[in-house]
Design a protein around this motif. Structure first.
Motif, mmCIF file in Angstrom:
data_model
loop_
_atom_site.group_PDB
_atom_site.id
_atom_site.type_symbol
_atom_site.label_atom_id
_atom_site.label_comp_id
_atom_site.label_asym_id
_atom_site.label_seq_id
_atom_site.Cartn_x
_atom_site.Cartn_y
_atom_site.Cartn_z
ATOM 1 N N UNK A 95 -3.334 -52.027 -0.309
ATOM 2 C CA UNK A 95 -4.203 -52.898 -1.113
ATOM 3 C C UNK A 95 -3.366 -53.905 -1.892
ATOM 4 N N UNK A 96 -2.263 -53.440 -2.439
ATOM 5 C CA UNK A 96 -1.373 -54.312 -3.214
ATOM 6 C C UNK A 96 -0.780 -55.397 -2.321
ATOM 7 N N UNK A 97 -0.428 -55.013 -1.100
ATOM 8 C CA UNK A 97 0.146 -55.995 -0.166
ATOM 9 C C UNK A 97 -0.894 -57.053 0.191
ATOM 10 N N UNK A 98 -2.143 -56.633 0.296
ATOM 11 C CA UNK A 98 -3.196 -57.575 0.663
ATOM 12 C C UNK A 98 -3.581 -58.471 -0.509
ATOM 13 N N UNK A 99 -3.659 -57.908 -1.683
ATOM 14 C CA UNK A 99 -4.095 -58.642 -2.881
ATOM 15 C C UNK A 99 -3.258 -58.199 -4.073
ATOM 16 N N UNK A 142 -1.647 -57.481 -7.546
ATOM 17 C CA UNK A 142 -2.325 -57.468 -8.846
ATOM 18 C C UNK A 142 -2.175 -56.141 -9.565
ATOM 19 N N UNK A 143 -1.857 -55.084 -8.796
ATOM 20 C CA UNK A 143 -1.598 -53.792 -9.407
ATOM 21 C C UNK A 143 -2.865 -53.129 -9.927
ATOM 22 N N UNK A 144 -2.636 -51.938 -10.505
ATOM 23 C CA UNK A 144 -3.740 -51.217 -11.132
ATOM 24 C C UNK A 144 -4.694 -50.565 -10.163
ATOM 25 N N UNK A 145 -4.216 -50.223 -8.994
ATOM 26 C CA UNK A 145 -5.105 -49.652 -7.980
ATOM 27 C C UNK A 145 -5.449 -48.205 -8.293
ATOM 28 N N UNK A 146 -6.698 -47.907 -8.100
ATOM 29 C CA UNK A 146 -7.139 -46.511 -8.216
ATOM 30 C C UNK A 146 -8.266 -46.262 -7.227
ATOM 31 N N UNK A 147 -8.596 -44.978 -7.097
ATOM 32 C CA UNK A 147 -9.676 -44.639 -6.175
ATOM 33 C C UNK A 147 -11.023 -44.859 -6.845
ATOM 34 N N UNK A 157 -1.973 -49.455 5.979
ATOM 35 C CA UNK A 157 -1.395 -48.299 5.291
ATOM 36 C C UNK A 157 -0.618 -47.424 6.258
ATOM 37 N N UNK A 158 -1.151 -47.317 7.461
ATOM 38 C CA UNK A 158 -0.527 -46.428 8.439
ATOM 39 C C UNK A 158 0.864 -46.895 8.839
ATOM 40 N N UNK A 159 1.167 -48.166 8.589
ATOM 41 C CA UNK A 159 2.499 -48.683 8.963
ATOM 42 C C UNK A 159 3.526 -48.438 7.873
#
Ligand code: FES
Ligand code: FES
Lengths: 729, 152
Positions: free
Chosen positions: A152-156, A158-163, A185-187
């Motif tokens: 998610x971070x690589x795509x956008x 901005x940090x702060x990712x959570x479920x 993610x799998x890569x």
């Protein structure tokens, strides 16, 4: 592994989109095969899977954001698909309806990500699946979570990712479905360490089992239900005398092809019924070479040998535990209260509701089986030995098991199906008849156990001399070779007793009987707990003490969790507060085993010739309770299993010929005989313990202790009612 | 030696006419359903009419298909576990089984459900459904079966 993978992809129509990278904590591997892991064990061509990308060995996420979990343990009724599913759903904040769980196809991957973490091999047994996977599977899920965050971070950035619940990743600004991120993610390289979720929104909840819908509409595929295009049907007949091998046989029977399997003859026909009939009709046409030593396969002889070994002073017993400063024999001499009791338990059959069966396809370059198996790890050497193929050419599909109970760890039926498939060059489904299943079991060992115990005038138990004489599974299988092979399983439930008993010695003397042995739900505890908990009761009565009070006094400081379940079952049953109904009596037994603690009170009524087990009260401490409803189900089922064995279960042998042929002479509990079972799960934050077997061992002693109270008669030989029969009541 | 003569029969299973070619009309219905028609929901447990795993409805009545000659089922409506989902009583029983989380291994459950639905069709309700159910469940799901039938 190309041959078998190609074949499976064709057969299942599964989309093999697999970008798979290993995040397994147990092991890593090239998991390219997993993307086509068959779900239900069927090879029916109609099985279609939506394309999904794998995230590590265990997870696959499809474009609709459905998550599929692949597991190593076999689903045989214990609810392991659901239990492991809950661990993953908790970690990934999944909606329960979003998750499906399937058996992984076992392949030759080494190391194998599906190996039972407690055994290091893919085997389901010993009530180890939740215990073994509790940390590793959550860790694998947490790694997947962190990789989804990184994607998610690589795509956008901005940090702060959570479920977010429902299989989403968000930082408050942008929200992704897992399915948006899984390919990227799998890569990524899995993180080396992760933080596990501390929430308890899914763990501990009575969620509905994932496998039940398919088990009420007939769609669940058990081994016996597997259908492969072009397959033929087979059955077997073994020598009626245990241990016999084929001397000579006809080449066909009523048009059915016959195959010499060494200790059995395989019969191939166009349907199971014809195959079973042809097999049965061969009984007199096959000539068998009988084993030479029939006495070691005769119940009367085996029991006589046991009785002489129990009291022998010349035999050197294996001493598995020796505690205290005084020889227990000497301490016994000082005791003011003594018991000297011998308990006898019979051989038992597994009687899985689903008879043994296996479907196999063998080509010159590959072998594939579909089987109700608890022993995937052993299937590989079995198949390699027969086919000469490398492990990489072999696939093992686990179907649902119509009961396993320890029997389906064995390789006999697997090996037969593979031999037949190899010889005839066609897919084959082998199904044993119920009679063959009963007569060619790997039986729960019989056991004769002598317990001598004594107490001093102050009421302390000062001596315990315990001798178990039983045939040894390990010695029979040569699993621990040498002059003095170990069989700690034979004394499981007798060593390390939680009771404060000053001087004790636990001895084992192998009985050299030759009846084939196996692992039966609750193994050594199934006989040792009967002897231990009956003897404690006998001692309490001899000392004039209440059986619960005596146990409590022997437990105080040493074992708070066992004390906890004793107190809980005391309360639940009203043992100390409410008299049982008129004409009824209660008996108690407790056990620390399989990583859990259990206390059981049986409430029975009746007479010396006929009893009714009305109620069973159970308190269990199995650590963190992943799914309380499943735990209660396992306790109810364990009690039913224990009652069938205690009241009626017995297999005897006359010069190697077993007396049982079907449920007609191997009676098991039926609906009208089921006691009302109440279960109290003692809250705990300890690591999970085992549950599948834990409910079984205390049943027989609790009922025998109640029976002694009710009738004054002490039952030391099981079953209570030998020779019982059953009809279509 | 008997020379097998193939016979083609028409069976009405779950509302659909199916043809089955058998070498012996004495072949039990169980094995015709499983091995010839590929309806594997109906289970083999004992083969001697004790365990009830093979129970199906024939003419609305619970029958142990392991001992019922297929020939005697010709011309009569047969319902198997695969047909429960389109039968009102079957739907109720399935819902009760799910609500009470009855199955463990699940192997005996098709028979348990068919015996229950047979009892419903014979006019039984609630606790009275249990009385004719002597089917064997080695997993010991009896307590939950007792609970599940309460609401039927
Ligand atoms: S298989 Fe028909 S009653 Fe058991
Ligand atoms: S659920 Fe397993 S035999 Fe009944």
């Amino acid at each position: 592994m190309s041959g078998s993978v190609d074949r499976r992809a064709v057969l299942t129509g599964a989309a093999a989109t697999a970008l798979v990278i290993p995040v397994a904590v147990v092991a890593t591997r090239n998991a390219a095969t997993l993307a086509v892991a068959s779900t239900s064990g069927t090879a029916t061509a109609s099985t279609t899977q939506p394309p999904g990308a794998a995230l590590g060995a265990y997870l696959q996420i499809d474009s609709a954001n459905n998550v599929k979990l692949f597991i190593g343990p076999s689903e045989m009724g214990q609810g392991i698909m659901t239990g492991l599913g809950q661990l993953v759903a908790e970690e990934l904040m999944l909606n329960w309806s979003q998750l499906s769980v399937e058996h992984a196809t076992a392949t030759a991957a080494s190391p194998n990500p599906f190996a039972n973490p407690m055994f290091g091999a893919q085997i389901t047994g010993g009530s180890t699946s939740i215990r073994g996977w509790y940390i590793p599977l959550r860790t694998a899920a947490a790694k997947a979570r962190d990789m989804l965050f990184a994607a998610a971070e690589a795509a956008t950035p901005g940090g702060g990712w959570q479920l977010a619940s429902g299989g989403k990743v968000t930082n408050g600004v942008t929200t992704f479905n897992f399915s948006d991120l899984v390919a990227a993610a799998a890569k990524l390289t899995p993180p080396s360490s992760v933080t596990l979720a501390t929430t308890r929104n899914v763990i501990g909840k009575r969620l509905h089992r994932t496998d039940i819908p398919a088990k009420v509409d007939g769609s669940a595929v058990f081994g016996i239900d597997v259908q492969i295009p072009g397959m033929v049907f087979a059955s077997v007949i073994h020598c009626p005398t245990s241990g016999g091998i084929v001397a000579s046989m006809p080449s066909s029977q009523n048009g059915a092809t016959l195959i010499n399997l060494g200790d059995a003859v395989g019969v191939i026909a166009t349907n199971t019924w014809s195959a079973m009939n042809a097999a049965q009709s061969l009984a007199s046409a096959i000539k068998w070479t009988l084993p030479t030593n029939l006495a070691s396969r005769d119940s009367v002889q085996i029991l006589a040998t046991a009785q002489s070994l129990l009291t022998s002073t010349t035999v050197t017993p294996r001493i598995y535990e020796s505690v205290g400063g005084i020889d227990p024999a000497a301490a016994l001499g000082q005791a003011t209260t003594k018991i000297d009791a011998t308990y006898n338990l019979p051989y038992l059959a597994h009687a899985c509701m689903e008879v043994l069966n296996c479907t196999a396809v063998v080509t010159p370059t590959s072998a594939e089986i579909w089987a109700p198996t608890q022993g995937q790890a052993m299937c590989f050497p079995t198949i390699m030995g027969i086919t000469g193929l490398p492990a990489s050419a072999i696939s093992v599909h686990t179907t649902y098991l119509g009961g396993g109970l320890g029997r389906k760890i064995e390789q006999d039926y697997i090996s037969q199906a593979v031999k037949i498939a190899k010889q005839i060059g066609k897919p084959v489904k082998l199904v044993w008849s119920r009679k063959q299943d009963f007569q060619n079991d790997k039986y729960r060992p019989c056991a004769s156990i002598r317990v001598q115990a004594g107490a001093d005038a102050a009421g302390n138990i000062t001596a315990l001399l315990y001798r178990n004489v039983s045939p040894s599974i390990n010695i029979q299988r040569n699993t621990t070779p040498g002059n003095n092979p170990e069989d700690t399983g034979a004394v499981a439930g007798a060593v390390g007793l939680p009771y404060a008993i000053a001087n004790r010695r636990i001895e084992f003397v192998p009985n050299p009987a030759d009846i084939p042995l196996g692992y039966w739900r609750s193994v050594g505890e199934s006989y040792n707990t009967f002897a231990v908990e009956s003897a404690i009761d006998e001692l309490a009565l001899a000392m004039g003490k209440d059986p619960v009070a005596l146990r409590r006094s022997l437990l105080t400081s040493a074992n708070p969790r066992l004390l906890g379940v004793l107190n809980a079952v005391d309360k639940l049953s009203g043992w100390s507060t409410t008299a049982p109904p008129k004409g009824s009596a209660r008996g108690v037994a407790i056990l620390s085993g399989f990583g859990s603690y259990i206390g059981l009170v049986a409430e029975i009524s009746g007479s010396a010739t006929s009893i009714r087990v009305n109620k069973m009260f159970c308190a269990i401490d199995c650590g963190v309770a992943i799914n309380p409803d499943s735990i209660e189900a396992q306790v109810q089922g364990g009690i039913a299993h224990g009652l069938s064995a205690a009241l009626w279960g017995q297999v005897t042998f006359a010069s190697g010929i077993p007396n049982v042929t079907n449920f007609s002479n191997y009676r098991v509990l039926r609906r009208a005989e089921m006691p009302a079972v109440s279960v109290a799960i003692v809250p705990s934050t300890e690591a999970p313990g085992g549950v599948g077997e834990t409910g079984v061992p205390c049943v027989a002693p609790a009922v025998a202790n109640a029976f002694a109270k009710l009738t004054g008669v002490r039952v030391r030989t099981l079953p209570f009612f030998p020779g019982a029969t059953m009809s279509d009541g | 030696m008997m020379v097998p003569v193939s016979t083609t029969l028409t069976l009405n299973v779950n509302g659909v006419n199916r043809t089955a070619t058998v070498s012996d009309t004495g072949m039990p219905l169980l094995w015709v359903l499983r091995d010839i028609l590929g309806l594997t929901g109906t289970k083999y447990g004992c083969g001697i009419e004790i365990c009830g795993a093979c129970t199906v409805l024939v003419n609305g009545q619970a029958e142990k298909s392991c001992v019922m000659d297929v020939g005697s089922a010709v011309g009569k409506p047969i319902m198997t576990v695969e047909g429960l989902a389109v039968d009102p009583d079957g739907q109720k029983a399935q819902a009760a089984w799910i609500a009470n989380q009855v199955p463990q291994c699940g192997y005996c459950q098709p028979g348990m459900l068919m015996v229950t639905v047979g009892a419903m069709k014979a006019g039984h309700h609630g606790a009275s459904i249990g009385s004719e159910n002597s089917n064997v469940c080695v997993c010991g799901t009896y307590q939950r079966i007792n609970q599940a039938v309460q609401g039927l």
